[in-house]
Design an enzyme around this catalytic site. Sequence first.
Site, PDB file in Angstrom:
ATOM      1  N   CYS A  68     -54.556 -19.722 -37.075  1.00 37.70           N
ATOM      2  CA  CYS A  68     -53.341 -20.534 -37.137  1.00 37.70           C
ATOM      3  C   CYS A  68     -53.569 -21.889 -36.476  1.00 37.70           C
ATOM      4  O   CYS A  68     -53.160 -22.925 -37.006  1.00 37.70           O
ATOM      5  CB  CYS A  68     -52.198 -19.794 -36.448  1.00 37.70           C
ATOM      6  SG  CYS A  68     -50.587 -20.602 -36.639  1.00 37.70           S
ATOM      7  N   CYS A  69     -54.244 -21.883 -35.316  1.00 32.56           N
ATOM      8  CA  CYS A  69     -54.530 -23.148 -34.646  1.00 32.56           C
ATOM      9  C   CYS A  69     -55.459 -24.028 -35.477  1.00 32.56           C
ATOM     10  O   CYS A  69     -55.293 -25.255 -35.506  1.00 32.56           O
ATOM     11  CB  CYS A  69     -55.146 -22.884 -33.284  1.00 32.56           C
ATOM     12  SG  CYS A  69     -53.992 -22.286 -32.033  1.00 32.56           S
ATOM     13  N   CYS A  91     -46.804 -24.506 -29.158  1.00 27.43           N
ATOM     14  CA  CYS A  91     -45.947 -24.023 -30.231  1.00 27.43           C
ATOM     15  C   CYS A  91     -44.988 -22.961 -29.702  1.00 27.43           C
ATOM     16  O   CYS A  91     -45.337 -22.175 -28.809  1.00 27.43           O
ATOM     17  CB  CYS A  91     -46.788 -23.448 -31.364  1.00 27.43           C
ATOM     18  SG  CYS A  91     -47.760 -24.683 -32.243  1.00 27.43           S
ATOM     19  N   CYS A 141     -45.978 -19.140 -29.442  1.00 27.91           N
ATOM     20  CA  CYS A 141     -47.136 -18.839 -28.593  1.00 27.91           C
ATOM     21  C   CYS A 141     -47.012 -19.404 -27.188  1.00 27.91           C
ATOM     22  O   CYS A 141     -47.998 -19.492 -26.456  1.00 27.91           O
ATOM     23  CB  CYS A 141     -48.410 -19.369 -29.255  1.00 27.91           C
ATOM     24  SG  CYS A 141     -48.712 -18.692 -30.906  1.00 27.91           S
ATOM     25  N   CYS A 180     -56.442 -24.082 -27.968  1.00 30.77           N
ATOM     26  CA  CYS A 180     -56.067 -24.108 -29.383  1.00 30.77           C
ATOM     27  C   CYS A 180     -57.261 -24.433 -30.273  1.00 30.77           C
ATOM     28  O   CYS A 180     -57.276 -24.067 -31.441  1.00 30.77           O
ATOM     29  CB  CYS A 180     -54.942 -25.104 -29.618  1.00 30.77           C
ATOM     30  SG  CYS A 180     -55.406 -26.836 -29.373  1.00 30.77           S
TER      31      CYS A 180
END
Length: 243
Positions: A125-126, A206, A209, A232
Amino acid sequence: MNALAADRKQWARDHAAALRNLYGSLDGEGLVKVMTQLEFRGRIALVSSFGAESAVLLHLVAKVDRTIPVIFLDTDKLFGETLRYRDRLTKLLGLTDVRTIEPDPVAVAERDPDGVLWRDDPNACCRLRKVEPLNRALSGFDAWITGRKRFQTKERAELPNLESANGLVKVNPLISWDAEALDAYRIAYDLPAHPLVEDGYLSIGCMPCTDRVAPGGEYRDGRWAGSEKKECGIHLEADGSGI
């Protein structure tokens, strides 16, 4: 890695080392001024999360040159408070070139159609929402300014003020500043704090997280809480090394 990329990485390593020999004792506004007005004029950007401590570095940069590009990664998973804080600081500091960068919508549709990649594979996702967009945004620059500090994590404790990664020189003006110095600067210049700080968020990323930090906890305990993940990825080399 192709020959061009390898040459570029070598250039950045050599250049960062040469700059450390010249300016290894500088930090804060002095380092910002030399890097933006002398060494990389027109070829450097500030990357800012507009997070818990961002106001200090943004103010330092604005004092030197309000037209320096500021890159802000909008992952589509941020707190609304962060987006409003970005707008407030941009106006307050008179920043003229804040570039809000978003992930590629085609890539998001392919790799995170349900929007839960942060839960299933936070590293992926990062990469999708931060690393890849930032790499695109930094294309055409030779250097970028970061807000990392040595006190934040044990992995960052030995950071130099100038380094390199992925073919770019990285400038770290606040590496030697601690939390007390940052807060004193913010108060002295009447800079607004991120609205989530008073609610226990010490390091803000985010929304899914990021969690509050319990009293006595470490600075980044609220980031990817309960996992081994600490970064990240934007401060890592393409091979995963670095901090």
